[in-house]
Design an enzyme around this catalytic site. Sequence first.
Site, PDB file in Angstrom:
ATOM      1  N   CYS A  65       4.707  12.277 -14.986  1.00  0.00           N
ATOM      2  CA  CYS A  65       3.388  12.734 -15.411  1.00  0.00           C
ATOM      3  C   CYS A  65       2.450  11.546 -15.619  1.00  0.00           C
ATOM      4  O   CYS A  65       2.848  10.387 -15.570  1.00  0.00           O
ATOM      5  CB  CYS A  65       3.498  13.551 -16.688  1.00  0.00           C
ATOM      6  SG  CYS A  65       4.032  12.592 -18.133  1.00  0.00           S
ATOM      7  N   ARG A  99      12.987   2.445 -18.302  1.00  0.00           N
ATOM      8  CA  ARG A  99      12.861   1.745 -17.022  1.00  0.00           C
ATOM      9  C   ARG A  99      13.546   0.380 -17.012  1.00  0.00           C
ATOM     10  O   ARG A  99      13.437  -0.362 -16.054  1.00  0.00           O
ATOM     11  CB  ARG A  99      11.376   1.576 -16.667  1.00  0.00           C
ATOM     12  CG  ARG A  99      10.830   2.814 -15.988  1.00  0.00           C
ATOM     13  CD  ARG A  99       9.341   2.732 -15.705  1.00  0.00           C
ATOM     14  NE  ARG A  99       8.902   1.572 -14.991  1.00  0.00           N
ATOM     15  CZ  ARG A  99       8.821   1.455 -13.666  1.00  0.00           C
ATOM     16  NH1 ARG A  99       9.200   2.449 -12.895  1.00  0.00           N
ATOM     17  NH2 ARG A  99       8.352   0.362 -13.106  1.00  0.00           N
ATOM     18  N   HIS A 198      -1.297   5.122 -14.125  1.00  0.00           N
ATOM     19  CA  HIS A 198      -1.433   3.702 -13.792  1.00  0.00           C
ATOM     20  C   HIS A 198      -2.906   3.307 -13.816  1.00  0.00           C
ATOM     21  O   HIS A 198      -3.281   2.280 -14.395  1.00  0.00           O
ATOM     22  CB  HIS A 198      -0.899   3.409 -12.381  1.00  0.00           C
ATOM     23  CG  HIS A 198       0.517   3.837 -12.156  1.00  0.00           C
ATOM     24  ND1 HIS A 198       1.015   4.100 -10.905  1.00  0.00           N
ATOM     25  CD2 HIS A 198       1.547   4.036 -13.021  1.00  0.00           C
ATOM     26  CE1 HIS A 198       2.285   4.445 -11.002  1.00  0.00           C
ATOM     27  NE2 HIS A 198       2.627   4.420 -12.277  1.00  0.00           N
TER      28      HIS A 198
END
Length: 545
Positions: A65, A99, A198
């Site tokens: 998302c 991550r 981003h």
Amino acid sequence: MATAKKKLVQWEPTDIKKELLKQYPPKVARRRAKQILIHEALGNEVPEIVANVRTIPGIITMRGCTYAGCKGVIMGPTRDIVNLVHGPIGCSFYAWLTRRNQTDAGVDGENYMTYCFSTDMQDSDIIFGGEKKLAAAIQELYDLFHPKAITVFATCPVGLIGDDIHTVSRNMKEKFGDCNVFAFSCEGYKGVSQSAGHHIANNQVFAHMVGENNEEKAGEYKINMLGEYNIGGDGFEIDRILSKCGITTISTFSGNSTYDQFASAHMADLSCVMCHRSINYVADMLETKFGIPWVKVNFIGAKSTAKSLRKIAAYFGDQKLIDRIEAVIAEEMPAVDAVRDEILPRTEGKTAMIFVGGSRAHHYQDLFAEMGMKTISAGYEFAHRDDYEGRDVIPFLKVDADSRNIEELEVEKDEARYRARKTPEEYQALEESGYKFKEYEGLVPDMAKGSIVVDDLNQYEAEKLVELMKPDIFCAGIKEKFSIQKLGIPMKQLHSYDSGGPYAGFKGAVNFYKEIDRLVNSKVWGYMKAPWQESPELSATYVWE
């Protein structure tokens, strides 16, 4: 005893595409067909693909998302900025260290990456509003840590109830005086994919931090590394190589990054873009406002690393740097070649599929090629058309309603701090020699003829591709990992590297060679049987038939 897997009869690419689409209702099939491309390698013409469109409802997508792209990808790797999630605790937990971004706390010891900060909104906060709770949380963080900056991330409920996180942040910044506080309107539903997050994150970083520190930085050859997130220590290996070559990294966006790196990014002389999708617009803004040109690089793969180093050297044009880089390459490559020569007989001729975000589906093809492996299918989770077809298509891209949700910063030349890094004659000489600024040709031109490119691959299509094409390895993210392994195919995460890495640079290439050799030649997969091998498919009649 394990038996070798038998390759199925070779399917034609057009038949594979038909198989992927035939289970969809006709309207859905027509839409998905535009996102599945067979690369015919027709001269200089790059086939068009539909990308950056919303996932069709009901399809289990591999995407993340908008919030995940903002908090988890861009701001997650920053170490001395406190990231506060305004929302339910689940959102904060989801984007916390998933991550495997690594960090080095440095001499100051400031590292907040290991913490999970959240306002932990409850039902009452959703009903009556959470602005007071947010202000209290910011105050508590300031009192506890006294950081250089506190950033606030909106989650879906916050956008729905209308909490004004920007005003709260601005008021707290004015109250503190010595702590930069700003917010991101990155509600999860706000955009097509994590790509929107981003863009939102980078816009705010550029607006609130870049250019704050005008102190001159030491170093003869100064660069920014954009779109490198230090997953599994990739950034450490890249920094090692650059430092060995005498190149100074002013800022990294945003692996192992610090507040001062962002604030000093305008002091570099060249921006090097790794992940084109997540950050190409920041490179453009740095050039427009401060005069810093940019080039596309790739530090995934030993040959690509050498090529990128030579590209940086050619830009600076100093023979001393050129010679030093050649010496570093000559020193590093023997160890790489030794391992490659060892594993090549076992990996040559094997096939791979790569479906990841950013530019990794493109970059990692170079590493597989070094091992003699062929990428037969690839695609992105959140790419735009220029990531597939190259930047030449940007002027022709249509701005739809989803794209208009994302603020576009209007950046102008900073008359006081703009500095042309080279004369017009020097730029012209570089370009006439074949040097390319602001250039990215995209994934598709580098794909082999007959390969299949799929945008926004979903779970059904992934399993169907494996069934039809039987790759020797499948590379994607955590959501796909175990379902693919159950089909008897080794699966390697290229989002967070499982427990491996680094895979960038020269040492990273060696790590990757060994890891892939271990996976594709493991006998354990011979014991696995896919569901369609164990029992026949259930038959059914669909309502649209």
